[in-house]
Every structure is written in structure tokens, then in C-alpha cells.
Motif scaffolding. Sequence first.
Motif, PDB file in Angstrom:
ATOM      1  N   GLY A 267      -0.864  -6.374  -9.455  1.00 50.69           N
ATOM      2  CA  GLY A 267      -0.409  -4.991  -9.542  1.00 50.69           C
ATOM      3  C   GLY A 267      -1.513  -3.988  -9.277  1.00 50.69           C
ATOM      4  O   GLY A 267      -2.689  -4.273  -9.459  1.00 50.69           O
ATOM      5  N   VAL A 268      -1.097  -2.779  -8.848  1.00 54.64           N
ATOM      6  CA  VAL A 268      -2.052  -1.688  -8.634  1.00 54.64           C
ATOM      7  C   VAL A 268      -1.361  -0.367  -8.962  1.00 54.64           C
ATOM      8  O   VAL A 268      -0.204  -0.157  -8.615  1.00 54.64           O
ATOM      9  CB  VAL A 268      -2.606  -1.675  -7.189  1.00 54.64           C
ATOM     10  CG1 VAL A 268      -1.492  -1.586  -6.161  1.00 54.64           C
ATOM     11  CG2 VAL A 268      -3.609  -0.545  -6.995  1.00 54.64           C
ATOM     12  N   VAL A 269      -2.077   0.497  -9.671  1.00 63.63           N
ATOM     13  CA  VAL A 269      -1.625   1.862  -9.896  1.00 63.63           C
ATOM     14  C   VAL A 269      -2.796   2.800  -9.640  1.00 63.63           C
ATOM     15  O   VAL A 269      -3.959   2.431  -9.819  1.00 63.63           O
ATOM     16  CB  VAL A 269      -1.080   2.080 -11.328  1.00 63.63           C
ATOM     17  CG1 VAL A 269       0.204   1.282 -11.550  1.00 63.63           C
ATOM     18  CG2 VAL A 269      -2.112   1.746 -12.385  1.00 63.63           C
ATOM     19  N   VAL A 270      -2.475   4.006  -9.198  1.00 68.59           N
ATOM     20  CA  VAL A 270      -3.485   5.049  -9.049  1.00 68.59           C
ATOM     21  C   VAL A 270      -3.221   6.041 -10.172  1.00 68.59           C
ATOM     22  O   VAL A 270      -2.176   6.695 -10.209  1.00 68.59           O
ATOM     23  CB  VAL A 270      -3.406   5.718  -7.674  1.00 68.59           C
ATOM     24  CG1 VAL A 270      -4.432   6.841  -7.572  1.00 68.59           C
ATOM     25  CG2 VAL A 270      -3.628   4.689  -6.567  1.00 68.59           C
ATOM     26  N   ALA A 271      -4.156   6.122 -11.109  1.00 71.63           N
ATOM     27  CA  ALA A 271      -3.965   6.900 -12.327  1.00 71.63           C
ATOM     28  C   ALA A 271      -5.099   7.889 -12.505  1.00 71.63           C
ATOM     29  O   ALA A 271      -6.227   7.480 -12.797  1.00 71.63           O
ATOM     30  CB  ALA A 271      -3.890   5.965 -13.535  1.00 71.63           C
ATOM     31  N   GLY A 272      -4.813   9.150 -12.300  1.00 70.76           N
ATOM     32  CA  GLY A 272      -5.832  10.171 -12.491  1.00 70.76           C
ATOM     33  C   GLY A 272      -7.067   9.962 -11.644  1.00 70.76           C
ATOM     34  O   GLY A 272      -8.184  10.186 -12.094  1.00 70.76           O
ATOM     35  N   GLY A 273      -6.880   9.498 -10.412  1.00 69.96           N
ATOM     36  CA  GLY A 273      -8.003   9.261  -9.522  1.00 69.96           C
ATOM     37  C   GLY A 273      -8.589   7.877  -9.634  1.00 69.96           C
ATOM     38  O   GLY A 273      -9.440   7.494  -8.834  1.00 69.96           O
ATOM     39  N   ARG A 274      -8.157   7.099 -10.621  1.00 68.82           N
ATOM     40  CA  ARG A 274      -8.654   5.739 -10.787  1.00 68.82           C
ATOM     41  C   ARG A 274      -7.709   4.739 -10.132  1.00 68.82           C
ATOM     42  O   ARG A 274      -6.493   4.846 -10.278  1.00 68.82           O
ATOM     43  CB  ARG A 274      -8.810   5.387 -12.275  1.00 68.82           C
ATOM     44  CG  ARG A 274      -9.881   6.198 -12.967  1.00 68.82           C
ATOM     45  CD  ARG A 274     -10.215   5.615 -14.334  1.00 68.82           C
ATOM     46  NE  ARG A 274      -9.138   5.823 -15.301  1.00 68.82           N
ATOM     47  CZ  ARG A 274      -9.241   5.460 -16.580  1.00 68.82           C
ATOM     48  NH1 ARG A 274     -10.325   4.854 -17.026  1.00 68.82           N
ATOM     49  NH2 ARG A 274      -8.248   5.683 -17.411  1.00 68.82           N
ATOM     50  N   ILE A 275      -8.268   3.763  -9.446  1.00 65.41           N
ATOM     51  CA  ILE A 275      -7.486   2.672  -8.886  1.00 65.41           C
ATOM     52  C   ILE A 275      -7.582   1.506  -9.862  1.00 65.41           C
ATOM     53  O   ILE A 275      -8.648   0.926 -10.050  1.00 65.41           O
ATOM     54  CB  ILE A 275      -8.016   2.259  -7.498  1.00 65.41           C
ATOM     55  CG1 ILE A 275      -7.931   3.433  -6.521  1.00 65.41           C
ATOM     56  CG2 ILE A 275      -7.222   1.070  -6.954  1.00 65.41           C
ATOM     57  CD1 ILE A 275      -8.617   3.173  -5.190  1.00 65.41           C
ATOM     58  N   LEU A 276      -6.464   1.179 -10.499  1.00 67.26           N
ATOM     59  CA  LEU A 276      -6.430   0.123 -11.503  1.00 67.26           C
ATOM     60  C   LEU A 276      -5.686  -1.074 -10.927  1.00 67.26           C
ATOM     61  O   LEU A 276      -4.579  -0.936 -10.398  1.00 67.26           O
ATOM     62  CB  LEU A 276      -5.736   0.613 -12.774  1.00 67.26           C
ATOM     63  CG  LEU A 276      -6.293   1.913 -13.375  1.00 67.26           C
ATOM     64  CD1 LEU A 276      -5.471   2.351 -14.571  1.00 67.26           C
ATOM     65  CD2 LEU A 276      -7.754   1.746 -13.763  1.00 67.26           C
ATOM     66  N   VAL A 277      -6.301  -2.261 -11.034  1.00 65.04           N
ATOM     67  CA  VAL A 277      -5.782  -3.458 -10.386  1.00 65.04           C
ATOM     68  C   VAL A 277      -5.793  -4.627 -11.358  1.00 65.04           C
ATOM     69  O   VAL A 277      -6.780  -4.847 -12.063  1.00 65.04           O
ATOM     70  CB  VAL A 277      -6.624  -3.818  -9.135  1.00 65.04           C
ATOM     71  CG1 VAL A 277      -6.048  -5.033  -8.427  1.00 65.04           C
ATOM     72  CG2 VAL A 277      -6.711  -2.630  -8.172  1.00 65.04           C
ATOM     73  N   SER A 278      -4.697  -5.394 -11.381  1.00 57.53           N
ATOM     74  CA  SER A 278      -4.650  -6.606 -12.207  1.00 57.53           C
ATOM     75  C   SER A 278      -5.007  -7.822 -11.365  1.00 57.53           C
ATOM     76  O   SER A 278      -4.701  -7.872 -10.168  1.00 57.53           O
ATOM     77  CB  SER A 278      -3.260  -6.781 -12.827  1.00 57.53           C
ATOM     78  OG  SER A 278      -2.275  -6.963 -11.829  1.00 57.53           O
ATOM     79  N   SER A 279      -5.644  -8.806 -11.994  1.00 56.59           N
ATOM     80  CA  SER A 279      -6.105 -10.002 -11.287  1.00 56.59           C
ATOM     81  C   SER A 279      -5.743 -11.261 -12.056  1.00 56.59           C
ATOM     82  O   SER A 279      -6.077 -11.394 -13.236  1.00 56.59           O
ATOM     83  CB  SER A 279      -7.619  -9.956 -11.093  1.00 56.59           C
ATOM     84  OG  SER A 279      -8.121 -11.213 -10.660  1.00 56.59           O
TER      85      SER A 279
END
Length: 331
Positions: A267-279
Motif C-alpha cells: 500500500g501507499v498513501v500521500v499524507a501531508g506531503g509524506r509518502i507512506l508505504v507498507s512492505s
Amino acid sequence: MRGTILWTALGVLGVACVRPDKAPATTDSTVTRPESTAAAPPAAPPPVPAPAPAATATKVATVQGFLAPESVLHDSVQDIYFVSNINGSPMAKDNNGFISRVRPDGAVENLKFIEGGRTGVTLNAPKGLALEGDTLWVADIDVVRAFDAKTGAAIDTVSLSKLGAVFLNDIVVGLSGALYITDTGIRFDDVGNVLHPGPDRVFRVGPDRAVTQAIRGDTLGRPNGIAVDPVGKRFIIVEFGGRYVLGWKPGDKAPSVVAKGPGGFDGVVVAGGRILVSSWADSSVSSYETGQEVKLIGGIAGPADIGYDAKRNRLLIPSLPGNRVEIWHLP
């Protein structure tokens, strides 16, 4: 459970996959991965101070009782979390998939809010979720399905089978209002081994329901999660079979490399300028806003298609083999 065995195999694939000889991607061209050309360090480099320890995320709740939860999405209008449940094999057209409604306090409001085989609903192995107004879109093997987000009623189905869709995974509404859906290009044999017939693609479904191929090629690394970066006016795509976080704009010659990490990305979300990714590779969620990996959360088995609650600055993490959703407050 057979679904758990299959997804365990898929997780192993994400850890072990190496892509030495990629075929060129084709929208109209290839994905290039620029190599670093850093200059040699000075003879006596100044000492670099140790970085300050990063703030840590805090677990808010763990919600149990799901059946292979693949994706979580926050509906900010209703202030509810939707959870897609595969409930079996991710490739089986068994019409037993379902979507849950969970309140932000962790209470399950309706475990089977939308359920395959009931009230005229067809839902086999639901994965990625996206909202377009009051319409909830769901990726389901080789079709995308639309439901009323408030009532759960079926609205529409768009088949991508004629274009050879293999394994539709994540879905997002682009800035133009069109849907973009990743096709990871994998299948499973009778004993649960993961095969990769390909091709790896991203499809586009326009507002007129016309289906086209947005980009294709093994260099996409078995694309999994996709998200909109509204500031960069681009898509962020993460590789399940590779180690790259990619940026891509429709019409661009090729996607670019944003960052590199452990791989097995889901998964990936862009949250407040942050790119958050699950691995799946290291059971983590990391941030890549600077291009460098910053670990935020670890120890989550099979972290699948994450969601983000902007109202509360929370990350929503489905543990697919763990049949649970973890809710974390971000630093």
C-alpha cells in the motif's frame, strides 16, 4: 486457510524477487533508473552529527475479526473506515468477498456492509478501494465495481477482462476524475505457487467508462499500490516485485524513481506531503518524503493496502494474514 497460504507465498515472492533483465515499459517508452554519480568524498570530511531519533507512531487500536483484509479507506464525509475482505483465494471468483464498515473508535459497525452473493451483489476477491463522491469503487480480479458508499447498493461494473486484466490490485481516482488501477500480473497454480505471466500494467477507466492501458511493462516491478500526489500532480506507484517507489504522470515518457527501499511494497498513501508505504519484505510501514527510507512502524505481518485518516492523522494498516486492522497515530 487456502487464502492465507496463497498470500504467504505472495509475501515470500515480494522478499525474494530480483529483476535482472527487465523488458522495456511501454506507454510509449521505457522506465529508466538513473544511477548515482556522486563525487568522491574530500580527503578529510568533517564529522557528521548523529541524526536525532525519529518520533515514533503510537498504536491506537487493533480491530479483529476480518477475513483476509486487503485494503482500508477512510470516508471523510461519513467518517467511517471501509475494509475490503478477500475471504479466500485472491484469484477465486467465489462471490464471497465483502466490505466492512468500522468506526474510528475501532467498533465494527457492519462486518458485511457489502457482501457477495446477497442483495444482487457480486464481489469475489475485493482488494483496492477508492471514493468518488458517494461512490465506492472496488478492484475485483479483472473488473472494477461501484457501490453506493452510504447504502451499499450496487451501482456499476466495468470489466477489464477484454484487455486481458490478470490481477487488478489497487485503485485510485486521478485528478481528472478518471480511475487508475494497477495490474500486478500474477497468478497462482493449484498448489499455491505464485506465477508471473504478466504483463504489469496500469489501466485507466474514464468518466465515460472507456477502458485504456495507461502504461505497461515488467519494469513496473509488479505494480501494487497507487496514490495521487496532489502537490506533485503525479501518481506514486510502488513495486511488489521490486524495490522502487515510482512517480508517474499520464503522458510522461516514463515513470521516475522516487526512492528505493526493502521492496515487497503493497500500500501507499500521500499524507501531508509524506509518502507512506507498507512492505511485506520487512513487515513495516516507512516514510519516503525525502527519498530516504524512515521506518515508522514495524512488526506487522503482511501489511497490505494502507489507508490514512487525515482528520486524526492516523494510519490504517490491514494485516492480511493476521485478519486484523491496526490503527496508528502518526508523529
